[in-house]
Write an enzyme that holds these catalytic residues in place. Structure first.
Site, mmCIF file in Angstrom:
data_model
loop_
_atom_site.group_PDB
_atom_site.id
_atom_site.type_symbol
_atom_site.label_atom_id
_atom_site.label_comp_id
_atom_site.label_asym_id
_atom_site.label_seq_id
_atom_site.Cartn_x
_atom_site.Cartn_y
_atom_site.Cartn_z
ATOM 1 N N ASP A 77 0.808 -1.224 0.000
ATOM 2 C CA ASP A 77 0.000 0.000 0.000
ATOM 3 C C ASP A 77 0.837 1.266 0.000
ATOM 4 O O ASP A 77 0.410 2.304 -0.505
ATOM 5 C CB ASP A 77 -0.945 0.019 1.204
ATOM 6 C CG ASP A 77 -0.214 0.327 2.507
ATOM 7 O OD1 ASP A 77 0.640 -0.488 2.902
ATOM 8 O OD2 ASP A 77 -0.495 1.377 3.108
ATOM 9 N N ASP A 80 5.840 0.342 3.108
ATOM 10 C CA ASP A 80 6.132 -0.902 3.816
ATOM 11 C C ASP A 80 5.864 -2.093 2.903
ATOM 12 O O ASP A 80 5.644 -1.937 1.704
ATOM 13 C CB ASP A 80 5.297 -0.987 5.103
ATOM 14 C CG ASP A 80 3.804 -0.812 4.836
ATOM 15 O OD1 ASP A 80 3.367 -1.031 3.686
ATOM 16 O OD2 ASP A 80 3.062 -0.443 5.770
ATOM 17 N N TYR A 228 -5.107 0.457 9.457
ATOM 18 C CA TYR A 228 -6.231 0.879 8.617
ATOM 19 C C TYR A 228 -7.547 0.549 9.315
ATOM 20 O O TYR A 228 -8.347 -0.239 8.833
ATOM 21 C CB TYR A 228 -6.149 0.240 7.229
ATOM 22 C CG TYR A 228 -5.054 0.849 6.387
ATOM 23 C CD1 TYR A 228 -5.216 2.108 5.816
ATOM 24 C CD2 TYR A 228 -3.843 0.192 6.209
ATOM 25 C CE1 TYR A 228 -4.201 2.694 5.065
ATOM 26 C CE2 TYR A 228 -2.826 0.771 5.462
ATOM 27 C CZ TYR A 228 -3.011 2.017 4.897
ATOM 28 O OH TYR A 228 -2.010 2.600 4.169
#
Length: 505
Positions: A77, A80, A228
């Protein structure tokens, strides 16, 4: 050649402050190409022979194999090496919407945009291939975030996380359904068989999300929070998924689902932004991003209603107009702030995600208004024409691409001056081409701490952006400002495609 352009008008009580800065030439076509190329740098899995960002190599080739499921592929995303399916699905949805809305303006970049979508949807098909389960994440975020290593060297746990009937995750499942439905439309003219497969899976996954309601916050807890978390609740994703299924199928069931459920979004007692802060206005019509979909739902649905005079009082049109008034600098009801240099700001990290996502909605809604010969009324005799919406969106695009007080482009590889030390593991560590030895978990720490520019240019990556004073430190450790994400780039693809074909609107 340069010319003068007003970037923003800030209203402070009855005082009006106008910042005028010199605007350099912007090459929207070049920025479009690079914004799509960025996604190749985020790929996980076995890279194809057509891979253009060649410093990246194969990675995470055993994802899911420990439980007998092929979960290879998809996207990292951000900076990372975890695959978070919630923001990944939203990014895929926005790439697909970009192609649906602006694909005809993409020219030679359209095949690459479709490749970027397919890389996401191929993985999402795998993540939804086991009946009764939806895989929502691959990788231990705590182990991953403790290390600074190339994705090609990962030795942290690649734990798969799933939701099920007993342990639901409606927000992620419904967002995946939206991504699959939207993508089915993007492929309809070029690969009808694949489009049909995506749409069939979208139906199944949406039904799973709707019948097994619950939040993955509760199911997976600290494995997904604080990374998230779904702060806004899963209801908006269910409506968003149904809206895309209606757009893809025109079936009354999905229309009825959306029209009867939209009221629940405004009746929720506590609305929260991307950081979990309660909205001061009590309404979510002004919010759009990987977590909250309400403004996107209203704009998307308005396309079917905006030309119908009798539909002007529907919640979709009313709240789409309210959204516009929440963004315009001169509106008495704006809920965003603007920096001295003209950049839009909302609460939450990685601020450019707001500038790109809201700009996409401004451009899309301006097209619908133009077709219907409508304007937006914001009070105090403020009338916003479709061209005004375009003007505000362009100010954000031009700021991001270098027309700002620092004269820096916040898209890596675009322009003469751009971020050099972005918070991104693969970009900041030497490519396998130049350093074949394994770099272990802490072996990359010296590169993270170095003041040297990243050795690999992640072309097209848009970072979190400057602070509210228009300053940018270009520091790897300042991840809020220096980390790129797929959900910053994805909506920008459509916006750039529009301005590529309308460079002087």
């Amino acid at each position: 050649m340069s010319f003068l352009k007003t970037l923003v008008v800030l209203l402070v009580g009855v005082r009006i402050m106008v910042n005028v800065v010199e605007v350099a030439s912007i090459d929207y076509g070049d920025a479009l190409s690079k914004s799509i190329l960025f996604f190749e740098g985020q790929r996980s899995g076995k890279l194809p022979s057509s891979q253009r960002m060649t410093w990246r190599k194969d990675s995470a080739l055993q994802d899911g194999f420990d439980i007998g499921v092929d979960l290879v592929g998809g996207y990292y995303d951000a900076g990372d090496n975890v695959k978070f399916n919630f923001p990944m699905a939203f990014s895929t949805t926005m790439l697909a919407w970009s192609v649906i809305e602006f694909g005809k303006s993409m020219g030679a970049d359209l095949p690459h945009a479709l490749d970027a979508i397919r890389w996401g949807t191929d993985y999402l098909l795998k993540a939804t291939s086991v009946p009764g389960f939806v895989f929502v994440q691959v990788g231990d975020p705590y182990g991953d975030h403790m290390c600074w290593e190339r994705p090609e060297d990962m030795d942290t746990p690649r734990t798969p996380f799933a939701v099920s009937k007993q342990f639901p995750g409606s927000e992620v499942s419904a967002e995946i359904a939206a991504a699959l439905a939207a993508s089915s439309m993007a492929f309809r003219s070029s690969d009808r068989g694949y489009a049909a497969r995506l749409l069939n899976r979208a139906r199944t996954v949406f039904d799973f999300a709707d019948k097994n309601r619950g939040s993955y916050n509760d199911t997976l807890g600290h494995w997904v929070c604080p990374f998230y978390c779904d702060f806004s609740g899963y209801q908006d994703e269910l409506v968003w998924g149904a809206a895309w299924l209606f757009k893809a199928t025109k079936e009354p069931y999905y229309w009825n689902y959306v029209t009867t459920s939209i009221h629940t979004l405004n009746s929720i007692v506590e609305h929260r932004d991307i950081d979990g802060v309660i909205y001061t206005d009590g309404y979510s019509f002004a919010e759009f991003g990987w977590d909250t979909k309400t403004a996107g739902i209203n704009v998307l649905m308005s396309k079917f209603l905006v030309s119908n005079a009798s539909a002007s009082s529907t919640p979709f049109i009313t709240d789409a107009d309210n959204f516009i008034c929440s963004v315009l600098p001169e509106s008495p009801t704006k809920s965003v702030s603007y920096s001295p240099g003209g950049l839009l700001f909302k609460r939450g990290g990685s601020n450019l995600q707001h500038a790109t996502a809201l700009s996409f909605l401004l451009v899309a809604y301006s097209r619908y208004l133009n077709q219907a010969k409508r304007v937006v009324h914001c009070g105090n005799n403020i009338v916003a024409s479709p061209s005004r919406l375009i003007q505000v969106a362009r100010s954000q695009v031009d700021y991001i691409l270098g027309n700002n007080p620092t004269k820096m482009s916040y898209m890596v590889g675009y322009g003469a001056k751009f971020p050099q030390r972005i918070h991104h593991r693969g970009s900041s560590l030497p490519s396998i081409d130049n350093w074949k030895a394994h770099i272990d978990c802490h072996g990359g720490t010296t590169y993270f701490l170095s003041n040297s520019p990243n050795p690999n240019v992640l072309v097209g990556a848009i970072v979190g952006g400057p602070d509210f004073s228009d300053s940018y430190s270009d520091s790897r450790s300042d991840f809020v400002h220096s980390e790129p994400t797929t959900y910053i780039n994805a909506p920008f693809v459509g916006v750039l495609a529009y301005f590529k074909s309308h460079p002087s609107n």
